[in-house]
Motif scaffolding. Structure first.
Motif, PDB file in Angstrom:
ATOM      1  N   ARG B  52       0.815  -1.213   0.000  1.00 44.46           N
ATOM      2  CA  ARG B  52       0.000   0.000   0.000  1.00 44.46           C
ATOM      3  C   ARG B  52       0.852   1.268   0.000  1.00 44.46           C
ATOM      4  O   ARG B  52       0.357   2.348  -0.336  1.00 44.46           O
ATOM      5  N   ASN B  55       1.647   2.891  -3.785  1.00 41.75           N
ATOM      6  CA  ASN B  55       0.841   3.951  -4.401  1.00 41.75           C
ATOM      7  C   ASN B  55       0.415   4.983  -3.357  1.00 41.75           C
ATOM      8  O   ASN B  55      -0.553   5.712  -3.546  1.00 41.75           O
ATOM      9  N   LEU B  57      -1.062   4.786  -0.534  1.00 42.51           N
ATOM     10  CA  LEU B  57      -2.246   4.671   0.325  1.00 42.51           C
ATOM     11  C   LEU B  57      -1.783   4.678   1.779  1.00 42.51           C
ATOM     12  O   LEU B  57      -2.527   5.052   2.679  1.00 42.51           O
ATOM     13  N   ILE B  79       0.514  12.992  -6.863  1.00 42.21           N
ATOM     14  CA  ILE B  79       0.348  11.548  -6.678  1.00 42.21           C
ATOM     15  C   ILE B  79      -0.806  10.996  -7.501  1.00 42.21           C
ATOM     16  O   ILE B  79      -0.778   9.854  -7.958  1.00 42.21           O
ATOM     17  N   ASP B  80      -1.846  11.828  -7.729  1.00 42.89           N
ATOM     18  CA  ASP B  80      -2.987  11.356  -8.524  1.00 42.89           C
ATOM     19  C   ASP B  80      -2.542  10.919  -9.919  1.00 42.89           C
ATOM     20  O   ASP B  80      -3.009   9.922 -10.449  1.00 42.89           O
ATOM     21  N   ARG B  83      -0.874   7.545  -9.589  1.00 45.89           N
ATOM     22  CA  ARG B  83      -1.819   6.470  -9.276  1.00 45.89           C
ATOM     23  C   ARG B  83      -2.581   6.016 -10.518  1.00 45.89           C
ATOM     24  O   ARG B  83      -3.031   4.872 -10.585  1.00 45.89           O
ATOM     25  N   GLN B  84      -2.742   6.916 -11.492  1.00 44.44           N
ATOM     26  CA  GLN B  84      -3.417   6.516 -12.731  1.00 44.44           C
ATOM     27  C   GLN B  84      -2.674   5.383 -13.420  1.00 44.44           C
ATOM     28  O   GLN B  84      -3.264   4.616 -14.166  1.00 44.44           O
ATOM     29  N   MET B  88      -4.700  -1.027  -8.682  1.00 47.78           N
ATOM     30  CA  MET B  88      -4.710  -1.727  -7.394  1.00 47.78           C
ATOM     31  C   MET B  88      -5.973  -2.561  -7.240  1.00 47.78           C
ATOM     32  O   MET B  88      -7.072  -2.119  -7.577  1.00 47.78           O
ATOM     33  N   PHE B  90      -8.025  -4.876  -4.340  1.00 51.71           N
ATOM     34  CA  PHE B  90      -8.091  -5.001  -2.888  1.00 51.71           C
ATOM     35  C   PHE B  90      -8.668  -6.352  -2.448  1.00 51.71           C
ATOM     36  O   PHE B  90      -9.435  -6.971  -3.180  1.00 51.71           O
ATOM     37  N   ALA B 108     -13.388   5.982 -13.863  1.00 51.86           N
ATOM     38  CA  ALA B 108     -12.133   6.735 -13.757  1.00 51.86           C
ATOM     39  C   ALA B 108     -11.609   7.234 -15.111  1.00 51.86           C
ATOM     40  O   ALA B 108     -11.276   8.409 -15.236  1.00 51.86           O
ATOM     41  N   ALA B 157      -9.355  -1.874 -12.686  1.00 47.70           N
ATOM     42  CA  ALA B 157      -7.981  -1.365 -12.584  1.00 47.70           C
ATOM     43  C   ALA B 157      -7.307  -1.355 -13.955  1.00 47.70           C
ATOM     44  O   ALA B 157      -6.574  -0.429 -14.299  1.00 47.70           O
ATOM     45  N   MET B 160      -7.550   1.586 -16.740  1.00 48.74           N
ATOM     46  CA  MET B 160      -6.675   2.759 -16.737  1.00 48.74           C
ATOM     47  C   MET B 160      -5.375   2.505 -17.510  1.00 48.74           C
ATOM     48  O   MET B 160      -4.504   3.364 -17.545  1.00 48.74           O
TER      49      MET B 160
END
Lengths: 230, 247
Positions: B52, B55, B57, B79-80, B83-84, B88, B90, B108, B157, B160
């Motif tokens: 985590r 990225n 988190l 950071i956005d 993250r693209q 991720m 979960f 997204a 995910a 993207m």
């Protein structure tokens, strides 16, 4: 018999200005409620978001402080005093329509309760939803708007509807700033006719019908939001 | 599975402290393009926290994470944007329950203006076919099984077009009979050359699909080797003990 009934109807609903009191009364109650609803939901939404963002991330310290002062004062004082303050102090030197003053006062009052409802809604959405949104590259604002708020509002919609009903009935005190709403119309008719039964029961029926209309409309909204739960 | 490419993620002396508790105690490693890295370890070892952190988190309390040469722990970095490019998945799926499956996948790319509505729609259909759920486009997540939810989460995910995919115990919340279908999708993904970092308890997956297996315990990487050697000839005594319990 029929003649008698007609006479009574005229006495309570038409003669001596009764008809215009009732019509204006219902109009005023509806307008003040609608204006207050809009202000309350917007204000409450913003304050609720500020409070929950602060609670979750520790950011927005100053805005959260201002919000706390607002919530404490509004929830800690009677709405009757609040509306009198708005009428006789805040807007004393401005010539504003009483309906607008009432709408603003009740909106600011309702916003405090809406804020806490929205906050509890946001806090009820799983933290994983925020993480999923942020991990896709969405900003915190986009995540709040597209992912968290829709779920939060859905979760607290029954409480929000409840607050709207309370607000509608609470507007009954607006007669204290000299505005004729349903309640004021009833007492005016009562004082002209020397009879309490018909005007008061009629006022009760008017409120009941308005609350039922509001409940019906919000019930539709709620069903639409629940369509994702199959 | 694939030859060692250029370095994608470089982790330097990564540390994470929760109060007095040192969860990550100086982790350094590199993840190369096309690599599939499995991370195993006992619960509370810091393996999820490490993943985590990649990225952000979890915000590290020390060390650096260079993604394609840029230190993402630098607060000035957007950071956005990063993250693209880092997908991720979960343990708890975290699908958006108020959106249909297709809307979950399209959200997204459209919101970030990377694709038009039509492009995203086509991409979503492509991905749904790839994870074997083309008929679930209009379904809501609430009506899906755990395995289906996780396959949709992988598709979301992938929409993207990430450079790397992070998996945080992707099969741990699944009923046993659904583990296979998710691992199968991940295996196919690995075969396409996707860079993957997978925290998992599935030793079979680590052995068959990963190029490298890391054993994390006490907030440190205790062992880092290719899977054959890792499982047949473990060196670290704690790894030996761990493997004797789980295998």
């Amino acid at each position: 018999m029929w003649e008698n009934l007609q006479q009574e109807f005229y006495r309570f609903f038409v003669d001596n200005g009764a008809s215009s009191w009732w019509i204006n009364g219902v109009k005023t109650t509806i307008l003040v409620t609608l204006l207050a609803l809009v202000i309350g939901v917007i204000l409450g939404g913003i304050v609720g978001m500020i409070r929950s963002i602060h609670q979750q991330t520790g950011k927005l310290k100053i805005l959260n402080g201002i919000s706390m002062v607002y919530l404490t004062i509004i929830r800690g004082t009677p709405s009757m005093i609040q509306i009198l303050i708005f009428y006789s102090i805040v807007f004393a030197s401005v010539s504003l329509n009483n309906i607008i003053i009432g709408g603003i006062a009740f909106g600011i009052n309702s916003g405090a309760y809406v804020a806490e409802i929205i906050r509890s809604g946001i806090m009820s959405v799983d933290k994983g939803q925020t993480e999923a949104g942020r991990s896709l590259g969405l900003s915190s604002g986009q995540t709040m708007k597209m992912i968290i708020l829709p779920q939060a509002v859905k979760n607290v919609l029954p409480a929000l509807i409840n607050e709207m009903i309370v607000l509608l009935k609470e507007t009954a005190i607006i007669g204290y700033i000299g505005t004729v709403d349903i309640t004021k119309a009833a007492t005016l008719v009562q004082s002209r006719t020397y009879s309490a039964f018909v005007p008061l029961i009629s006022a009760a029926v008017f409120y009941l019908v308005l609350v039922m209309l509001l409940t019906y409309f919000m019930g539709k909204v709620e069903r639409r939001m629940r369509r994702s739960e199959h | 599975m694939s030859t060692k490419g250029e370095v994608l993620i470089q982790v330097q002396n990564l540390q994470k402290k929760f109060g007095d508790n040192m969860v990550l105690d100086g982790i350094s490693t590199e993840i190369c393009k096309g690599e599939v890295v499995a991370i195993i370890g006992p619960s509370g070892s810091g393996k999820s926290t490490f993943l985590r952190s990649l990225n952000l988190l979890e915000i590290p309390t020390g060390g650096k994470i260079l993604v394609e040469g840029v230190d993402i722990t630098d607060p000035k970095v957007d950071i956005d944007k990063h993250r693209q490019k880092i997908g991720m998945v979960f343990q708890q799926f975290n699908l958006f329950p108020h959106k249909t499956v297709k809307e979950n996948i399209m959200l997204a790319p459209v919101a970030l203006k990377l694709m038009t509505q039509e492009e995203a729609s086509r991409r979503a259909e492509e991905l749904l076919a790839r994870v074997g759920l083309p008929d679930k486009a209009e379904a809501y997540p609430g009506s899906l099984s755990g395995g289906q939810k996780q396959r949709i989460a992988i598709a979301r995910a992938l929409a993207m077009n990430p450079d790397v995919m992070l998996f945080d115990e992707p099969t741990s919340a699944l009923d046993p009979e659904m583990v296979g279908e998710v691992l199968e999708i991940m295996k196919e993904l690995a075969l396409t050359g996707m860079t993957m970092v997978v925290v998992t308890h599935e030793m079979g997956f680590a052995r068959e699909v990963a190029n490298r297996v890391l054993f994390v315990d006490g907030g440190k990487i205790q062992e880092d080797r290719e899977p054959g050697e890792f499982f047949s000839n473990p060196q670290n005594p704690r790894l030996k003990e761990f493997l004797s319990k789980v295998l």
